[in-house]
Motif scaffolding. Structure first.
Motif, PDB file in Angstrom:
ATOM      1  N   LEU A 112       0.847  -1.196   0.000  1.00  0.00           N
ATOM      2  CA  LEU A 112       0.000   0.000   0.000  1.00  0.00           C
ATOM      3  C   LEU A 112       0.878   1.240   0.000  1.00  0.00           C
ATOM      4  O   LEU A 112       1.853   1.323   0.753  1.00  0.00           O
ATOM      5  CB  LEU A 112      -0.929   0.015   1.220  1.00  0.00           C
ATOM      6  CG  LEU A 112      -1.933   1.177   1.315  1.00  0.00           C
ATOM      7  CD1 LEU A 112      -3.207   0.731   2.016  1.00  0.00           C
ATOM      8  CD2 LEU A 112      -1.355   2.388   2.053  1.00  0.00           C
ATOM      9  N   ARG A 113       0.535   2.191  -0.840  1.00  0.00           N
ATOM     10  CA  ARG A 113       1.206   3.485  -0.889  1.00  0.00           C
ATOM     11  C   ARG A 113       0.146   4.571  -0.880  1.00  0.00           C
ATOM     12  O   ARG A 113      -0.938   4.397  -1.462  1.00  0.00           O
ATOM     13  CB  ARG A 113       2.094   3.600  -2.143  1.00  0.00           C
ATOM     14  CG  ARG A 113       3.269   2.643  -2.125  1.00  0.00           C
ATOM     15  CD  ARG A 113       3.994   2.585  -3.465  1.00  0.00           C
ATOM     16  NE  ARG A 113       5.037   1.572  -3.420  1.00  0.00           N
ATOM     17  CZ  ARG A 113       6.303   1.816  -3.125  1.00  0.00           C
ATOM     18  NH1 ARG A 113       6.698   3.060  -2.861  1.00  0.00           N
ATOM     19  NH2 ARG A 113       7.191   0.840  -3.104  1.00  0.00           N
ATOM     20  N   ALA A 114       0.458   5.703  -0.240  1.00  0.00           N
ATOM     21  CA  ALA A 114      -0.508   6.795  -0.116  1.00  0.00           C
ATOM     22  C   ALA A 114       0.118   8.110  -0.541  1.00  0.00           C
ATOM     23  O   ALA A 114       1.325   8.332  -0.369  1.00  0.00           O
ATOM     24  CB  ALA A 114      -1.017   6.896   1.325  1.00  0.00           C
ATOM     25  N   LEU A 115      -0.715   8.984  -1.082  1.00  0.00           N
ATOM     26  CA  LEU A 115      -0.291  10.315  -1.505  1.00  0.00           C
ATOM     27  C   LEU A 115      -1.280  11.337  -0.952  1.00  0.00           C
ATOM     28  O   LEU A 115      -2.325  11.597  -1.560  1.00  0.00           O
ATOM     29  CB  LEU A 115      -0.239  10.411  -3.036  1.00  0.00           C
ATOM     30  CG  LEU A 115       0.084  11.799  -3.598  1.00  0.00           C
ATOM     31  CD1 LEU A 115       1.533  12.176  -3.294  1.00  0.00           C
ATOM     32  CD2 LEU A 115      -0.177  11.835  -5.112  1.00  0.00           C
ATOM     33  N   PRO A 116      -0.983  11.928   0.218  1.00  0.00           N
ATOM     34  CA  PRO A 116      -1.852  13.001   0.726  1.00  0.00           C
ATOM     35  C   PRO A 116      -1.737  14.232  -0.172  1.00  0.00           C
ATOM     36  O   PRO A 116      -0.699  14.491  -0.782  1.00  0.00           O
ATOM     37  CB  PRO A 116      -1.297  13.277   2.126  1.00  0.00           C
ATOM     38  CG  PRO A 116      -0.436  12.098   2.456  1.00  0.00           C
ATOM     39  CD  PRO A 116       0.106  11.610   1.149  1.00  0.00           C
ATOM     40  N   HIS A 117      -2.826  15.001  -0.251  1.00  0.00           N
ATOM     41  CA  HIS A 117      -2.794  16.212  -1.060  1.00  0.00           C
ATOM     42  C   HIS A 117      -3.856  17.184  -0.564  1.00  0.00           C
ATOM     43  O   HIS A 117      -4.823  16.792   0.099  1.00  0.00           O
ATOM     44  CB  HIS A 117      -3.032  15.895  -2.541  1.00  0.00           C
ATOM     45  CG  HIS A 117      -4.138  14.909  -2.791  1.00  0.00           C
ATOM     46  ND1 HIS A 117      -3.973  13.788  -3.563  1.00  0.00           N
ATOM     47  CD2 HIS A 117      -5.424  14.872  -2.363  1.00  0.00           C
ATOM     48  CE1 HIS A 117      -5.104  13.107  -3.605  1.00  0.00           C
ATOM     49  NE2 HIS A 117      -6.002  13.748  -2.886  1.00  0.00           N
ATOM     50  N   ALA A 118      -3.672  18.445  -0.884  1.00  0.00           N
ATOM     51  CA  ALA A 118      -4.702  19.436  -0.583  1.00  0.00           C
ATOM     52  C   ALA A 118      -5.897  19.250  -1.509  1.00  0.00           C
ATOM     53  O   ALA A 118      -7.052  19.346  -1.085  1.00  0.00           O
ATOM     54  CB  ALA A 118      -4.133  20.852  -0.721  1.00  0.00           C
ATOM     55  N   PHE A 119      -5.614  19.006  -2.790  1.00  0.00           N
ATOM     56  CA  PHE A 119      -6.620  18.667  -3.787  1.00  0.00           C
ATOM     57  C   PHE A 119      -5.995  17.634  -4.723  1.00  0.00           C
ATOM     58  O   PHE A 119      -4.805  17.706  -5.031  1.00  0.00           O
ATOM     59  CB  PHE A 119      -7.045  19.894  -4.611  1.00  0.00           C
ATOM     60  CG  PHE A 119      -7.893  20.877  -3.869  1.00  0.00           C
ATOM     61  CD1 PHE A 119      -9.279  20.744  -3.859  1.00  0.00           C
ATOM     62  CD2 PHE A 119      -7.316  21.937  -3.187  1.00  0.00           C
ATOM     63  CE1 PHE A 119     -10.071  21.655  -3.178  1.00  0.00           C
ATOM     64  CE2 PHE A 119      -8.099  22.847  -2.500  1.00  0.00           C
ATOM     65  CZ  PHE A 119      -9.478  22.708  -2.496  1.00  0.00           C
ATOM     66  N   PRO A 120      -6.770  16.677  -5.214  1.00  0.00           N
ATOM     67  CA  PRO A 120      -6.211  15.732  -6.187  1.00  0.00           C
ATOM     68  C   PRO A 120      -5.973  16.431  -7.525  1.00  0.00           C
ATOM     69  O   PRO A 120      -6.883  17.043  -8.094  1.00  0.00           O
ATOM     70  CB  PRO A 120      -7.295  14.656  -6.302  1.00  0.00           C
ATOM     71  CG  PRO A 120      -8.562  15.338  -5.905  1.00  0.00           C
ATOM     72  CD  PRO A 120      -8.171  16.366  -4.888  1.00  0.00           C
ATOM     73  N   GLU A 121      -4.754  16.366  -8.005  1.00  0.00           N
ATOM     74  CA  GLU A 121      -4.382  17.002  -9.272  1.00  0.00           C
ATOM     75  C   GLU A 121      -4.086  15.889 -10.281  1.00  0.00           C
ATOM     76  O   GLU A 121      -3.362  14.950  -9.970  1.00  0.00           O
ATOM     77  CB  GLU A 121      -3.152  17.884  -9.038  1.00  0.00           C
ATOM     78  CG  GLU A 121      -2.871  18.883 -10.142  1.00  0.00           C
ATOM     79  CD  GLU A 121      -2.059  18.255 -11.268  1.00  0.00           C
ATOM     80  OE1 GLU A 121      -1.241  17.361 -10.960  1.00  0.00           O
ATOM     81  OE2 GLU A 121      -2.258  18.647 -12.430  1.00  0.00           O
ATOM     82  N   PRO A 122      -4.676  15.944 -11.480  1.00  0.00           N
ATOM     83  CA  PRO A 122      -4.604  14.788 -12.383  1.00  0.00           C
ATOM     84  C   PRO A 122      -3.198  14.347 -12.741  1.00  0.00           C
ATOM     85  O   PRO A 122      -2.917  13.137 -12.761  1.00  0.00           O
ATOM     86  CB  PRO A 122      -5.401  15.251 -13.618  1.00  0.00           C
ATOM     87  CG  PRO A 122      -5.587  16.721 -13.474  1.00  0.00           C
ATOM     88  CD  PRO A 122      -5.524  17.022 -12.023  1.00  0.00           C
ATOM     89  N   ASP A 123      -2.299  15.278 -13.014  1.00  0.00           N
ATOM     90  CA  ASP A 123      -0.931  14.864 -13.353  1.00  0.00           C
ATOM     91  C   ASP A 123      -0.258  14.183 -12.168  1.00  0.00           C
ATOM     92  O   ASP A 123       0.451  13.184 -12.328  1.00  0.00           O
ATOM     93  CB  ASP A 123      -0.105  16.077 -13.789  1.00  0.00           C
ATOM     94  CG  ASP A 123      -0.482  16.581 -15.175  1.00  0.00           C
ATOM     95  OD1 ASP A 123      -1.148  15.832 -15.910  1.00  0.00           O
ATOM     96  OD2 ASP A 123      -0.124  17.722 -15.517  1.00  0.00           O
ATOM     97  N   ALA A 124      -0.472  14.731 -10.972  1.00  0.00           N
ATOM     98  CA  ALA A 124       0.141  14.150  -9.776  1.00  0.00           C
ATOM     99  C   ALA A 124      -0.415  12.758  -9.499  1.00  0.00           C
ATOM    100  O   ALA A 124       0.335  11.838  -9.128  1.00  0.00           O
ATOM    101  CB  ALA A 124      -0.086  15.063  -8.578  1.00  0.00           C
ATOM    102  N   ILE A 125      -1.724  12.569  -9.683  1.00  0.00           N
ATOM    103  CA  ILE A 125      -2.327  11.259  -9.468  1.00  0.00           C
ATOM    104  C   ILE A 125      -1.781  10.257 -10.473  1.00  0.00           C
ATOM    105  O   ILE A 125      -1.419   9.122 -10.135  1.00  0.00           O
ATOM    106  CB  ILE A 125      -3.861  11.338  -9.569  1.00  0.00           C
ATOM    107  CG1 ILE A 125      -4.435  12.225  -8.458  1.00  0.00           C
ATOM    108  CG2 ILE A 125      -4.477   9.946  -9.516  1.00  0.00           C
ATOM    109  CD1 ILE A 125      -4.246  11.687  -7.070  1.00  0.00           C
ATOM    110  N   ARG A 126      -1.700  10.671 -11.741  1.00  0.00           N
ATOM    111  CA  ARG A 126      -1.169   9.772 -12.771  1.00  0.00           C
ATOM    112  C   ARG A 126       0.274   9.374 -12.460  1.00  0.00           C
ATOM    113  O   ARG A 126       0.627   8.195 -12.502  1.00  0.00           O
ATOM    114  CB  ARG A 126      -1.238  10.460 -14.133  1.00  0.00           C
ATOM    115  CG  ARG A 126      -0.695   9.616 -15.296  1.00  0.00           C
ATOM    116  CD  ARG A 126      -0.339  10.503 -16.469  1.00  0.00           C
ATOM    117  NE  ARG A 126       0.658  11.509 -16.078  1.00  0.00           N
ATOM    118  CZ  ARG A 126       0.752  12.708 -16.642  1.00  0.00           C
ATOM    119  NH1 ARG A 126      -0.077  13.076 -17.594  1.00  0.00           N
ATOM    120  NH2 ARG A 126       1.693  13.559 -16.235  1.00  0.00           N
TER     121      ARG A 126
END
Length: 397
Positions: A112-126
Protein backbone atom coordinates in the motif's frame (compact mmCIF):
# COMPACT_ATOMS: atom_id res chain seq x y z
CA UNK A 1 -12.99 11.90 -16.78
CA UNK A 2 -14.03 8.93 -18.89
CA UNK A 3 -16.20 6.33 -17.18
CA UNK A 4 -16.30 3.21 -19.37
CA UNK A 5 -14.33 0.13 -18.46
CA UNK A 6 -12.28 -1.78 -21.03
CA UNK A 7 -13.65 -4.74 -22.91
CA UNK A 8 -10.33 -6.56 -23.23
CA UNK A 9 -9.88 -9.68 -21.15
CA UNK A 10 -6.66 -10.81 -19.53
CA UNK A 11 -5.37 -14.37 -20.04
CA UNK A 12 -6.48 -15.24 -16.51
CA UNK A 13 -9.90 -13.83 -17.32
CA UNK A 14 -10.74 -16.49 -19.91
CA UNK A 15 -12.54 -18.71 -17.44
CA UNK A 16 -15.83 -20.53 -17.88
CA UNK A 17 -18.91 -19.49 -15.95
CA UNK A 18 -18.86 -22.67 -13.87
CA UNK A 19 -15.21 -22.09 -12.98
CA UNK A 20 -16.08 -18.54 -11.93
CA UNK A 21 -19.03 -19.79 -9.90
CA UNK A 22 -16.86 -22.24 -7.96
CA UNK A 23 -14.25 -19.54 -7.31
CA UNK A 24 -16.98 -17.24 -5.98
CA UNK A 25 -18.47 -19.87 -3.67
CA UNK A 26 -15.06 -20.49 -2.12
CA UNK A 27 -14.36 -16.76 -1.91
CA UNK A 28 -17.49 -16.08 0.12
CA UNK A 29 -17.86 -19.38 1.96
CA UNK A 30 -14.24 -20.19 2.71
CA UNK A 31 -12.47 -23.49 1.89
CA UNK A 32 -14.93 -26.10 0.64
CA UNK A 33 -14.60 -29.80 -0.30
CA UNK A 34 -15.69 -30.91 -3.75
CA UNK A 35 -18.83 -32.58 -2.40
CA UNK A 36 -20.03 -29.31 -0.91
CA UNK A 37 -19.27 -27.50 -4.17
CA UNK A 38 -21.28 -30.05 -6.13
CA UNK A 39 -24.22 -29.60 -3.78
CA UNK A 40 -24.01 -25.79 -3.93
CA UNK A 41 -23.72 -25.61 -7.73
CA UNK A 42 -25.96 -28.46 -8.81
CA UNK A 43 -23.12 -29.82 -10.93
CA UNK A 44 -22.23 -33.48 -10.93
CA UNK A 45 -19.40 -34.69 -8.73
CA UNK A 46 -17.39 -35.57 -11.84
CA UNK A 47 -17.91 -32.11 -13.34
CA UNK A 48 -16.77 -30.44 -10.12
CA UNK A 49 -13.73 -32.71 -9.98
CA UNK A 50 -12.76 -31.82 -13.54
CA UNK A 51 -13.30 -28.09 -13.04
CA UNK A 52 -11.40 -27.92 -9.77
CA UNK A 53 -8.50 -29.90 -11.24
CA UNK A 54 -8.21 -27.27 -13.96
CA UNK A 55 -8.37 -24.46 -11.40
CA UNK A 56 -5.66 -26.11 -9.31
CA UNK A 57 -3.50 -26.56 -12.40
CA UNK A 58 -4.04 -22.88 -13.24
CA UNK A 59 -2.79 -21.94 -9.77
CA UNK A 60 -6.13 -20.44 -8.66
CA UNK A 61 -7.08 -23.08 -6.08
CA UNK A 62 -5.00 -24.62 -3.32
CA UNK A 63 -5.64 -28.24 -2.41
CA UNK A 64 -3.14 -28.24 0.45
CA UNK A 65 -5.50 -27.30 3.27
CA UNK A 66 -6.02 -29.33 6.38
CA UNK A 67 -7.90 -32.60 5.97
CA UNK A 68 -11.18 -32.74 7.79
CA UNK A 69 -12.76 -36.08 8.66
CA UNK A 70 -16.51 -36.40 8.74
CA UNK A 71 -18.51 -38.83 10.74
CA UNK A 72 -18.04 -41.56 8.14
CA UNK A 73 -16.04 -42.10 4.97
CA UNK A 74 -12.68 -40.92 3.78
CA UNK A 75 -11.08 -37.64 4.77
CA UNK A 76 -12.19 -34.70 2.64
CA UNK A 77 -9.82 -32.04 1.43
CA UNK A 78 -11.21 -28.50 1.36
CA UNK A 79 -10.20 -26.38 -1.61
CA UNK A 80 -9.13 -22.81 -0.89
CA UNK A 81 -8.26 -19.81 -3.00
CA UNK A 82 -4.57 -19.67 -3.85
CA UNK A 83 -3.40 -16.17 -2.84
CA UNK A 84 -0.73 -16.19 -5.55
CA UNK A 85 -3.28 -17.15 -8.19
CA UNK A 86 -3.72 -13.59 -9.41
CA UNK A 87 -2.70 -10.08 -8.37
CA UNK A 88 -4.53 -6.79 -8.84
CA UNK A 89 -3.68 -3.11 -8.55
CA UNK A 90 -6.23 -0.73 -7.05
CA UNK A 91 -6.10 3.07 -7.11
CA UNK A 92 -8.41 5.25 -5.02
CA UNK A 93 -8.67 8.93 -5.91
CA UNK A 94 -9.84 10.68 -2.75
CA UNK A 95 -10.44 14.29 -1.86
CA UNK A 96 -7.49 14.42 0.57
CA UNK A 97 -5.49 11.29 -0.20
CA UNK A 98 -4.84 8.90 -3.06
CA UNK A 99 -4.06 5.26 -2.29
CA UNK A 100 -2.51 2.54 -4.42
CA UNK A 101 -2.65 -1.10 -3.35
CA UNK A 102 -1.51 -4.47 -4.61
CA UNK A 103 -4.09 -7.11 -3.67
CA UNK A 104 -3.76 -10.86 -4.02
CA UNK A 105 -6.37 -13.39 -5.13
CA UNK A 106 -7.53 -13.97 -1.55
CA UNK A 107 -8.22 -10.25 -1.06
CA UNK A 108 -5.21 -9.47 1.12
CA UNK A 109 -3.46 -6.14 0.63
CA UNK A 110 0.17 -7.02 -0.13
CA UNK A 111 1.45 -3.47 -0.59
CA UNK A 112 0.00 0.00 0.00
CA UNK A 113 1.21 3.49 -0.89
CA UNK A 114 -0.51 6.79 -0.12
CA UNK A 115 -0.29 10.32 -1.51
CA UNK A 116 -1.85 13.00 0.73
CA UNK A 117 -2.79 16.21 -1.06
CA UNK A 118 -4.70 19.44 -0.58
CA UNK A 119 -6.62 18.67 -3.79
CA UNK A 120 -6.21 15.73 -6.19
CA UNK A 121 -4.38 17.00 -9.27
CA UNK A 122 -4.60 14.79 -12.38
CA UNK A 123 -0.93 14.86 -13.35
CA UNK A 124 0.14 14.15 -9.78
CA UNK A 125 -2.33 11.26 -9.47
CA UNK A 126 -1.17 9.77 -12.77
CA UNK A 127 2.51 10.06 -11.86
CA UNK A 128 1.87 8.63 -8.39
CA UNK A 129 0.08 5.62 -9.86
CA UNK A 130 2.73 4.98 -12.52
CA UNK A 131 5.68 5.30 -10.14
CA UNK A 132 3.92 3.38 -7.37
CA UNK A 133 2.97 0.51 -9.66
CA UNK A 134 6.54 0.28 -10.96
CA UNK A 135 7.90 0.17 -7.40
CA UNK A 136 5.40 -2.49 -6.36
CA UNK A 137 6.10 -4.69 -9.36
CA UNK A 138 9.84 -4.38 -8.81
CA UNK A 139 9.38 -6.24 -5.52
CA UNK A 140 7.68 -9.19 -7.23
CA UNK A 141 9.21 -12.22 -8.87
CA UNK A 142 8.79 -12.73 -12.59
CA UNK A 143 6.21 -15.43 -11.87
CA UNK A 144 4.22 -13.08 -9.66
CA UNK A 145 4.33 -10.30 -12.24
CA UNK A 146 2.91 -12.68 -14.82
CA UNK A 147 -0.14 -13.05 -12.54
CA UNK A 148 -0.99 -9.34 -12.57
CA UNK A 149 -4.46 -8.99 -14.09
CA UNK A 150 -4.78 -5.22 -14.31
CA UNK A 151 -5.63 -2.07 -12.38
CA UNK A 152 -8.92 -0.73 -11.11
CA UNK A 153 -9.60 2.93 -10.30
CA UNK A 154 -12.16 4.10 -7.75
CA UNK A 155 -12.82 7.78 -8.33
CA UNK A 156 -15.68 10.22 -7.86
CA UNK A 157 -17.26 11.23 -11.15
CA UNK A 158 -17.56 14.88 -12.17
CA UNK A 159 -14.51 15.93 -10.17
CA UNK A 160 -14.55 19.33 -11.84
CA UNK A 161 -17.81 20.11 -10.02
CA UNK A 162 -15.87 20.33 -6.73
CA UNK A 163 -14.68 23.88 -7.47
CA UNK A 164 -12.24 25.91 -9.53
CA UNK A 165 -9.21 24.05 -8.21
CA UNK A 166 -10.58 20.85 -9.73
CA UNK A 167 -11.09 22.31 -13.21
CA UNK A 168 -8.01 20.49 -14.63
CA UNK A 169 -9.95 17.22 -14.37
CA UNK A 170 -12.41 18.31 -17.08
CA UNK A 171 -11.67 16.35 -20.24
CA UNK A 172 -9.02 14.11 -18.63
CA UNK A 173 -9.24 10.35 -19.13
CA UNK A 174 -7.23 8.89 -16.26
CA UNK A 175 -8.17 5.34 -17.19
CA UNK A 176 -6.82 5.66 -20.72
CA UNK A 177 -3.69 7.49 -19.57
CA UNK A 178 -2.81 4.79 -17.05
CA UNK A 179 -3.64 1.97 -19.45
CA UNK A 180 -1.16 3.44 -21.91
CA UNK A 181 1.52 4.22 -19.33
CA UNK A 182 1.33 0.85 -17.59
CA UNK A 183 0.49 -1.31 -20.60
CA UNK A 184 -2.21 -3.00 -18.54
CA UNK A 185 -5.99 -3.35 -18.72
CA UNK A 186 -7.45 -0.59 -16.53
CA UNK A 187 -11.01 -0.23 -15.24
CA UNK A 188 -12.60 2.85 -13.67
CA UNK A 189 -15.83 3.14 -11.70
CA UNK A 190 -17.42 5.52 -9.22
CA UNK A 191 -15.77 5.29 -5.81
CA UNK A 192 -19.06 4.74 -3.98
CA UNK A 193 -19.94 1.84 -6.27
CA UNK A 194 -16.47 0.40 -5.71
CA UNK A 195 -16.87 0.57 -1.93
CA UNK A 196 -20.20 -1.23 -2.21
CA UNK A 197 -18.64 -3.88 -4.44
CA UNK A 198 -15.81 -4.38 -1.97
CA UNK A 199 -18.33 -5.05 0.81
CA UNK A 200 -19.93 -7.70 -1.39
CA UNK A 201 -16.65 -9.34 -2.36
CA UNK A 202 -14.44 -8.94 0.71
CA UNK A 203 -16.78 -7.99 3.55
CA UNK A 204 -17.27 -10.33 6.49
CA UNK A 205 -21.05 -10.08 6.82
CA UNK A 206 -23.81 -12.06 5.12
CA UNK A 207 -25.68 -9.90 2.64
CA UNK A 208 -29.11 -10.29 1.03
CA UNK A 209 -29.60 -10.09 -2.71
CA UNK A 210 -30.95 -6.54 -2.45
CA UNK A 211 -29.55 -3.74 -0.31
CA UNK A 212 -28.66 -0.05 -0.20
CA UNK A 213 -25.18 1.11 0.69
CA UNK A 214 -23.93 4.46 2.04
CA UNK A 215 -20.26 5.36 2.23
CA UNK A 216 -19.32 8.54 4.15
CA UNK A 217 -15.89 10.00 3.51
CA UNK A 218 -14.95 13.64 2.79
CA UNK A 219 -18.19 13.54 0.80
CA UNK A 220 -20.95 10.95 0.89
CA UNK A 221 -21.61 8.35 -1.79
CA UNK A 222 -23.07 4.90 -2.09
CA UNK A 223 -24.26 2.02 -4.19
CA UNK A 224 -27.25 -0.21 -4.78
CA UNK A 225 -27.43 -4.00 -5.19
CA UNK A 226 -30.43 -5.65 -6.84
CA UNK A 227 -30.89 -9.35 -7.50
CA UNK A 228 -27.40 -9.94 -6.17
CA UNK A 229 -25.70 -7.59 -8.63
CA UNK A 230 -24.02 -4.26 -8.09
CA UNK A 231 -26.03 -1.95 -10.32
CA UNK A 232 -24.11 0.76 -12.17
CA UNK A 233 -26.82 2.24 -14.39
CA UNK A 234 -26.55 3.66 -17.92
CA UNK A 235 -24.22 6.47 -16.80
CA UNK A 236 -22.42 4.11 -14.34
CA UNK A 237 -23.52 6.32 -11.47
CA UNK A 238 -26.40 4.34 -9.95
CA UNK A 239 -26.66 4.45 -6.19
CA UNK A 240 -25.10 7.94 -6.00
CA UNK A 241 -26.65 8.43 -2.58
CA UNK A 242 -24.57 11.50 -1.80
CA UNK A 243 -26.51 13.32 -4.52
CA UNK A 244 -29.91 12.27 -3.15
CA UNK A 245 -32.04 15.40 -2.51
CA UNK A 246 -33.17 16.06 1.05
CA UNK A 247 -35.46 18.74 2.53
CA UNK A 248 -34.14 22.28 2.51
CA UNK A 249 -32.85 22.19 -1.06
CA UNK A 250 -29.77 20.21 -0.08
CA UNK A 251 -28.29 16.82 -0.90
CA UNK A 252 -27.13 14.05 1.44
CA UNK A 253 -23.49 15.04 0.89
CA UNK A 254 -24.23 18.55 2.17
CA UNK A 255 -24.99 17.10 5.60
CA UNK A 256 -23.70 13.54 6.08
CA UNK A 257 -20.05 14.01 5.10
CA UNK A 258 -16.78 14.16 6.99
CA UNK A 259 -16.18 17.58 5.42
CA UNK A 260 -19.22 18.93 7.29
CA UNK A 261 -17.83 17.58 10.54
CA UNK A 262 -14.46 19.21 9.80
CA UNK A 263 -16.16 22.56 9.14
CA UNK A 264 -17.86 22.35 12.51
CA UNK A 265 -14.52 21.55 14.16
CA UNK A 266 -12.62 24.23 12.24
CA UNK A 267 -9.85 21.79 11.34
CA UNK A 268 -9.06 18.76 9.21
CA UNK A 269 -9.41 15.36 10.81
CA UNK A 270 -6.54 12.83 10.59
CA UNK A 271 -6.43 10.39 7.70
CA UNK A 272 -6.39 7.51 10.18
CA UNK A 273 -8.73 6.72 13.05
CA UNK A 274 -6.27 7.03 15.91
CA UNK A 275 -6.19 10.82 16.08
CA UNK A 276 -9.92 11.52 16.01
CA UNK A 277 -11.03 13.52 19.06
CA UNK A 278 -14.54 14.96 18.76
CA UNK A 279 -16.25 17.24 21.30
CA UNK A 280 -19.44 15.45 22.37
CA UNK A 281 -21.74 18.32 21.37
CA UNK A 282 -20.33 18.55 17.83
CA UNK A 283 -20.38 14.79 17.41
CA UNK A 284 -23.98 14.56 18.59
CA UNK A 285 -25.19 17.33 16.30
CA UNK A 286 -23.47 15.77 13.30
CA UNK A 287 -24.85 12.34 14.15
CA UNK A 288 -28.41 13.66 14.54
CA UNK A 289 -28.37 15.66 11.31
CA UNK A 290 -26.64 12.92 9.34
CA UNK A 291 -29.06 10.29 10.61
CA UNK A 292 -31.97 12.50 9.56
CA UNK A 293 -30.84 12.84 5.92
CA UNK A 294 -29.65 9.23 5.64
CA UNK A 295 -33.03 8.06 6.91
CA UNK A 296 -34.83 10.28 4.42
CA UNK A 297 -32.77 8.90 1.53
CA UNK A 298 -33.03 5.32 2.74
CA UNK A 299 -36.82 5.45 3.13
CA UNK A 300 -37.19 6.84 -0.38
CA UNK A 301 -35.05 4.06 -1.83
CA UNK A 302 -36.84 1.38 0.19
CA UNK A 303 -40.25 2.67 -0.93
CA UNK A 304 -39.19 2.30 -4.56
CA UNK A 305 -37.11 -0.89 -4.40
CA UNK A 306 -38.36 -2.76 -1.29
CA UNK A 307 -34.84 -3.19 0.09
CA UNK A 308 -34.44 -5.26 3.28
CA UNK A 309 -31.06 -3.84 4.32
CA UNK A 310 -29.20 -0.53 4.51
CA UNK A 311 -25.43 -0.72 5.05
CA UNK A 312 -23.51 2.31 6.34
CA UNK A 313 -19.72 2.51 6.24
CA UNK A 314 -17.15 5.25 5.94
CA UNK A 315 -13.72 6.72 6.48
CA UNK A 316 -14.16 7.20 10.21
CA UNK A 317 -13.57 5.35 13.48
CA UNK A 318 -15.75 2.29 13.96
CA UNK A 319 -17.30 3.74 17.13
CA UNK A 320 -18.56 6.82 15.28
CA UNK A 321 -19.83 4.71 12.38
CA UNK A 322 -21.66 2.40 14.78
CA UNK A 323 -23.23 5.39 16.53
CA UNK A 324 -24.39 6.67 13.15
CA UNK A 325 -25.93 3.29 12.34
CA UNK A 326 -27.84 3.31 15.62
CA UNK A 327 -28.99 6.91 15.16
CA UNK A 328 -30.12 6.24 11.59
CA UNK A 329 -32.06 3.13 12.58
CA UNK A 330 -33.79 5.02 15.40
CA UNK A 331 -34.63 7.98 13.16
CA UNK A 332 -35.91 5.70 10.42
CA UNK A 333 -38.19 3.88 12.87
CA UNK A 334 -39.71 7.19 13.93
CA UNK A 335 -40.55 8.31 10.39
CA UNK A 336 -43.98 7.90 8.84
CA UNK A 337 -43.65 4.71 6.83
CA UNK A 338 -47.16 3.33 6.31
CA UNK A 339 -47.11 0.76 3.52
CA UNK A 340 -43.33 0.36 3.68
CA UNK A 341 -41.43 -2.41 5.46
CA UNK A 342 -38.50 -0.81 7.24
CA UNK A 343 -35.08 -2.27 6.48
CA UNK A 344 -32.42 -3.46 8.85
CA UNK A 345 -29.65 -0.87 9.24
CA UNK A 346 -26.18 -2.37 9.63
CA UNK A 347 -22.56 -1.20 9.71
CA UNK A 348 -20.20 -2.08 6.89
CA UNK A 349 -17.12 -4.14 7.64
CA UNK A 350 -14.27 -2.58 5.63
CA UNK A 351 -14.03 1.04 6.84
CA UNK A 352 -11.31 3.17 5.30
CA UNK A 353 -10.09 0.51 2.89
CA UNK A 354 -13.45 -0.08 1.19
CA UNK A 355 -12.91 2.16 -1.84
CA UNK A 356 -9.32 1.06 -2.42
CA UNK A 357 -10.22 -2.63 -2.16
CA UNK A 358 -13.17 -1.94 -4.42
CA UNK A 359 -10.82 -0.54 -7.03
CA UNK A 360 -8.77 -3.75 -6.97
CA UNK A 361 -12.01 -5.72 -7.17
CA UNK A 362 -12.71 -4.32 -10.65
CA UNK A 363 -10.10 -6.44 -12.50
CA UNK A 364 -10.79 -9.34 -10.15
CA UNK A 365 -14.50 -9.32 -10.97
CA UNK A 366 -13.88 -8.87 -14.70
CA UNK A 367 -11.63 -11.91 -14.87
CA UNK A 368 -12.96 -14.25 -12.22
CA UNK A 369 -16.56 -13.44 -11.23
CA UNK A 370 -19.66 -14.96 -12.83
CA UNK A 371 -20.88 -12.61 -15.52
CA UNK A 372 -17.70 -10.57 -15.35
CA UNK A 373 -19.14 -8.20 -12.75
CA UNK A 374 -19.50 -7.90 -8.99
CA UNK A 375 -22.42 -10.15 -8.18
CA UNK A 376 -23.72 -12.78 -5.80
CA UNK A 377 -24.55 -15.69 -8.13
CA UNK A 378 -27.52 -17.92 -7.50
CA UNK A 379 -26.71 -21.37 -8.90
CA UNK A 380 -29.38 -23.12 -10.90
CA UNK A 381 -30.13 -26.80 -11.06
CA UNK A 382 -27.33 -27.46 -13.54
CA UNK A 383 -24.78 -25.10 -12.08
CA UNK A 384 -25.73 -22.17 -14.28
CA UNK A 385 -26.49 -18.74 -12.88
CA UNK A 386 -30.12 -17.71 -12.54
CA UNK A 387 -29.56 -13.94 -12.78
CA UNK A 388 -31.58 -12.53 -15.58
CA UNK A 389 -34.12 -15.38 -15.52
CA UNK A 390 -37.71 -14.13 -15.85
CA UNK A 391 -39.64 -13.68 -12.64
CA UNK A 392 -42.45 -16.20 -12.13
CA UNK A 393 -45.78 -15.51 -10.56
CA UNK A 394 -47.05 -17.74 -7.71
CA UNK A 395 -49.38 -19.56 -10.12
CA UNK A 396 -46.37 -20.62 -12.21
CA UNK A 397 -44.79 -22.55 -9.36
Amino acid sequence: MSKPTPEAATPQGLRSQNERLILWLIRRGGPMPRAALAQATGLSAQAVTNITRELIAAGLLDAGGERRRGKVGQPVLPLALAPEGALFLGLKVGRRVAELVLVDFAGTIRQLRALPHAFPEPDAIRDFAVAGAAAMLAELTAAQRSRLSGMGIASPFYLWDWGDKMAPWRGRDLRAELAQALDLPVWLENDGSCACGAEMMFGSGELPEDFLYFYLAHFAGGGVVLDGRLRLGPSRNAGAMGSYPVPGGRQVLDVASVSVLETALGRDLPLDDAGWRLPPDIARQWLDESARVLSHAALGAVAVLDLPLVVIDGAMPAALRDALVQATAATLAGMRHHGVTLPEVRAGTLGRRARTLGAAALPLSAGFMPGGGIAVPRPGRNGHETQGAPMRSPRDR
